[in-house]
Design a protein around this motif. Structure first.
Motif, PDB file in Angstrom:
ATOM      1  N   VAL A  12       0.458  -1.150  -0.493  1.00 36.60           N
ATOM      2  CA  VAL A  12       0.087   0.250   0.073  1.00 36.60           C
ATOM      3  C   VAL A  12       0.404   1.062  -0.135  1.00 36.60           C
ATOM      4  CG1 VAL A  12      -1.432   1.502   1.268  1.00 36.60           C
ATOM      5  CG2 VAL A  12      -1.914  -0.666   0.980  1.00 36.60           C
ATOM      6  N   ARG A  13       1.715   0.628   1.082  1.00 46.17           N
ATOM      7  CA  ARG A  13       3.144   2.544   0.752  1.00 46.17           C
ATOM      8  C   ARG A  13       3.672   2.495  -0.798  1.00 46.17           C
ATOM      9  NH1 ARG A  13       8.559   0.860   3.779  1.00 46.17           N
ATOM     10  NH2 ARG A  13       8.542   0.085   1.354  1.00 46.17           N
ATOM     11  N   ALA A  18       0.747   3.694  -3.018  1.00 46.89           N
ATOM     12  CA  ALA A  18       0.400   5.582  -2.776  1.00 46.89           C
ATOM     13  C   ALA A  18       1.277   5.690  -3.542  1.00 46.89           C
ATOM     14  CB  ALA A  18       0.465   5.487  -1.468  1.00 46.89           C
ATOM     15  N   ARG A  67      -3.604  10.086   1.056  1.00 45.82           N
ATOM     16  CA  ARG A  67      -2.534  10.066   2.190  1.00 45.82           C
ATOM     17  C   ARG A  67      -3.820   9.445   3.983  1.00 45.82           C
ATOM     18  NH1 ARG A  67       0.220  15.315   0.486  1.00 45.82           N
ATOM     19  NH2 ARG A  67       1.799  14.747  -0.510  1.00 45.82           N
ATOM     20  N   LYS A  74      -4.518   6.289   3.185  1.00 46.63           N
ATOM     21  CA  LYS A  74      -2.952   5.450   3.340  1.00 46.63           C
ATOM     22  C   LYS A  74      -2.809   5.038   4.794  1.00 46.63           C
ATOM     23  CE  LYS A  74       2.107   5.891   3.052  1.00 46.63           C
ATOM     24  NZ  LYS A  74       3.027   6.752   2.937  1.00 46.63           N
ATOM     25  N   ASN A 131      -4.825   3.049   6.526  1.00 44.19           N
ATOM     26  CA  ASN A 131      -4.685   1.137   6.314  1.00 44.19           C
ATOM     27  C   ASN A 131      -3.154   0.821   7.308  1.00 44.19           C
ATOM     28  OD1 ASN A 131      -3.875  -0.821   3.948  1.00 44.19           O
ATOM     29  ND2 ASN A 131      -2.281  -0.546   4.590  1.00 44.19           N
ATOM     30  N   THR A 132      -2.614   1.902   7.913  1.00 45.63           N
ATOM     31  CA  THR A 132      -1.800   1.890   8.073  1.00 45.63           C
ATOM     32  C   THR A 132      -1.785   1.028  10.055  1.00 45.63           C
ATOM     33  OG1 THR A 132       0.197   3.338   7.004  1.00 45.63           O
ATOM     34  CG2 THR A 132       0.557   3.125   9.383  1.00 45.63           C
TER      35      THR A 132
END
Length: 555
Positions: free
Chosen positions: A490-491, A494, A524, A527, A530-531
């Motif tokens: 995912v990182r 993004a 962001r 993201k 997700n984190t």
């Protein structure tokens, strides 16, 4: 004689079990290897009912399951990314796709089963890449599926001359309704209409089952397959349940109607082929093809008609107040108390998952009621998270049981997870909803490419949120490892999407320029969500020794 009959039935049952498991093995491999691509393709190919049906059929062929497609469809309809009418079109297409699968699996492809098995085993054992290992799993599943059909043929051969089997055959031939219901129940029990149809067709090819009974059982499997999706989506959004119910009525009612037609006009069977097995397979294909052709133009009225069967009452989660899983009487028993805390965490995670699912449609058409509901859910998540942390600080063991240090460490771990999940909810409610409201007030719209990027990214994060909740529920280290791997993906995704946005900005597209700040902030924000959910995996991986510093251990 009895021992011989039991031995034959045992061999037949074990071969059928291998068939059912093989179908599941192939489906699991496709979901793990290509699930993300399938979901994006399914979501982006629903511009009209015809393309939605074609997409559903293709997905069902790849997954070898119309039920798996129904589950994917449920997620998109619940998220508001596709309409309920498109969802029904996808289901009708998936029904046809599962019929195509039975044709393919009963073809001459079975001749390459040894090659598939050898290639699959070598790929699975020698590959370190996750997707290649899943491709190996798919090949193994296909090979075992073909082998299971051969085993069914061999195991069922002694039944041809058996007096007991002849009695059952005569009964099924005379009682088509009983055969229809029996097959529906069997397909529902094994959770696979594909496996059920293949079993019935194989037995017909061996001469064990008369073609009349096989027709009834193949059509019954269609009804049973529709029930599977119904039970899996009982707690889904009302639009999902309407689409699934409409498909059940159409497929199940159509199957019963087709059985009646074949009973009244038995001569129609000759149009389907010359052999019982081929006739049965062709009936399955023709029925689902006719169902699609007749019902696809009417999906709109049919879907609207289901509102009389399933209304919106009881669909708003604010109506029913969920009770807390935190049992004060369990505080003196750490194992029970932590179990209660995890159940409460799962519920909180489910609330945030629903918030995440409902937030993206606000960018297409801002709805103040829907936005207020997300804000209300955020307040509820904050309240439950605070109560959970207070509960965790109150857990204590008795003398001779768990040490206070161990209890404290576990409490801190769960409190940290609760804080991360609460943070994700706050990002959705306070940041992403505000961005959607700003776009609405300023009458801005994302570019087509930008919206596709955000939709795909939102869907990727949504799947990871679901995976996070599974990790929390099951405490499975392999799932936790997959979750951390997804965090890295995912990182990277993004970063790639930001570069694509900057490239469109460089081209001077007006819609991209006007929404640039909002686009990047949404990206962001997703993201960060997700984190926060990915952090659920770290304590479990740390306990199992699969983390080296901040990186995953190498197998």
């Amino acid at each position: 004689m009895l021992e011989s009959s039991l031995y034959v039935l045992l061999n037949l049952a074990s071969a059928a079990a291998l068939l059912i498991w093989s179908v599941r093995l192939v489906r699991t491999g496709f979901e793990r290897a290509f699930g993300g691509q399938l979901r994006r393709w399914l979501r982006m190919s629903t511009s009209n009912r015809l393309s939605a049906a074609g997409c559903g059929a293709g997905a069902a062929v790849l997954l070898q399951s119309s039920t798996a497609v129904a589950v994917l469809m449920a997620g998109f309809v619940s998220a508001g990314t596709i309409s309920g009418v498109s969802g029904l079109a996808i289901l009708l297409g998936a029904d046809l796709g599962s019929a195509i699968v039975t044709q393919l699996l009963n073809s001459s492809l079975a001749l390459i089963a040894p090659v598939l098995l050898l290639g699959g085993v070598v790929t699975f054992l020698r590959s370190s890449h996750r997707r290649l290992r899943q491709i190996g799993r798919i090949l193994i599943g296909l090979a075992l599926l073909f082998m299971s059909l051969d085993l069914i043929r061999a195991a069922s051969h002694p039944l041809i001359d058996s007096a007991q089997s002849q009695t059952v055959i005569l009964y099924l031939a005379d009682e088509a309704a009983a055969a229809f219901v029996m097959a529906a129940v069997f397909a529902w029990l094994v959770h696979s209409s594909v496996a059920a149809v293949l079993l019935f067709v194989t037995m017909a090819g061996q001469g064990i089952m008369p073609v009349e009974a096989t027709f009834a059982m193949v059509l019954g499997a269609n009804l049973g397959g529709s029930f599977i999706a119904l039970f899996l989506t009982l707690k889904s959004d009302v639009m999902v349940r309407r689409a699934v119910l409409a498909n059940l009525v159409l497929r199940g009612g159509g199957a019963a109607g087709m059985l009646y037609v074949l009973t009244v006009f038995p001569g129609l069977a000759s149009l389907l082929g010359s052999e019982p097995a081929r006739q049965s397979l062709n009936l399955h294909l023709v029925f689902n093809c006719l169902l699609l052709l007749l019902c696809l133009p009417l999906t709109g009225p049919i879907f609207r008609a289901t509102s009389y069967l399933i209304d919106d009452s009881g669909n708003d989660p604010d109506i029913a107040v969920q009770s807390s899983a935190l049992d004060r009487d369990a505080l003196d028993h750490p194992a029970r108390a932590f179990s209660c805390a995890i159940r409460e965490l799962v519920h909180i995670g489910g609330q945030v998952e629903a918030m995440h699912r409902r937030v993206l449609p606000l960018f297409e058409a801002f709805d103040e009621v829907a936005a207020q509901r997300i804000r209300h859910d955020n307040q509820e998540v904050a309240r439950r998270s605070l109560n959970l942390r207070i509960y965790l600080t109150s857990i204590h063991g008795k003398d001779g049981e768990d040490s206070e240090d161990k209890i404290g460490a576990k409490a801190v771990e769960l409190a940290g997870i609760a804080a991360n999940v609460e943070s994700a909810a706050d990002i959705i409610s306070r940041k992403i909803v505000l961005l959607a409201e700003t776009m609405s007030l300023e009458n801005l719209h994302f570019s087509k490419e930008g919206w596709q990027d955000l939709s795909a990214f939102h869907d990727t994060v949504y799947r990871n949120v679901q995976l996070s909740i599974s990790v929390l529920m099951n405490e499975d280290a392999s799932l936790a490892r997959s979750l951390v791997e997804q965090k890295e993906l995912v990182r990277d995704l993004a970063q790639r999407l930001e570069k694509q946005h900057l490239y469109r900005l460089k081209q001077g597209l007006s819609e991209t320029i006007e929404t640039s700040s909002i686009h990047l902030n949404v990206l962001r924000g997703l993201k960060a969500v997700n984190t926060n959910f990915a952090m659920i995996a770290y304590p479990l991986l740390s306990d199992s020794g699969e983390l080296l510093g901040s990186r995953l251990a190498v197998n």
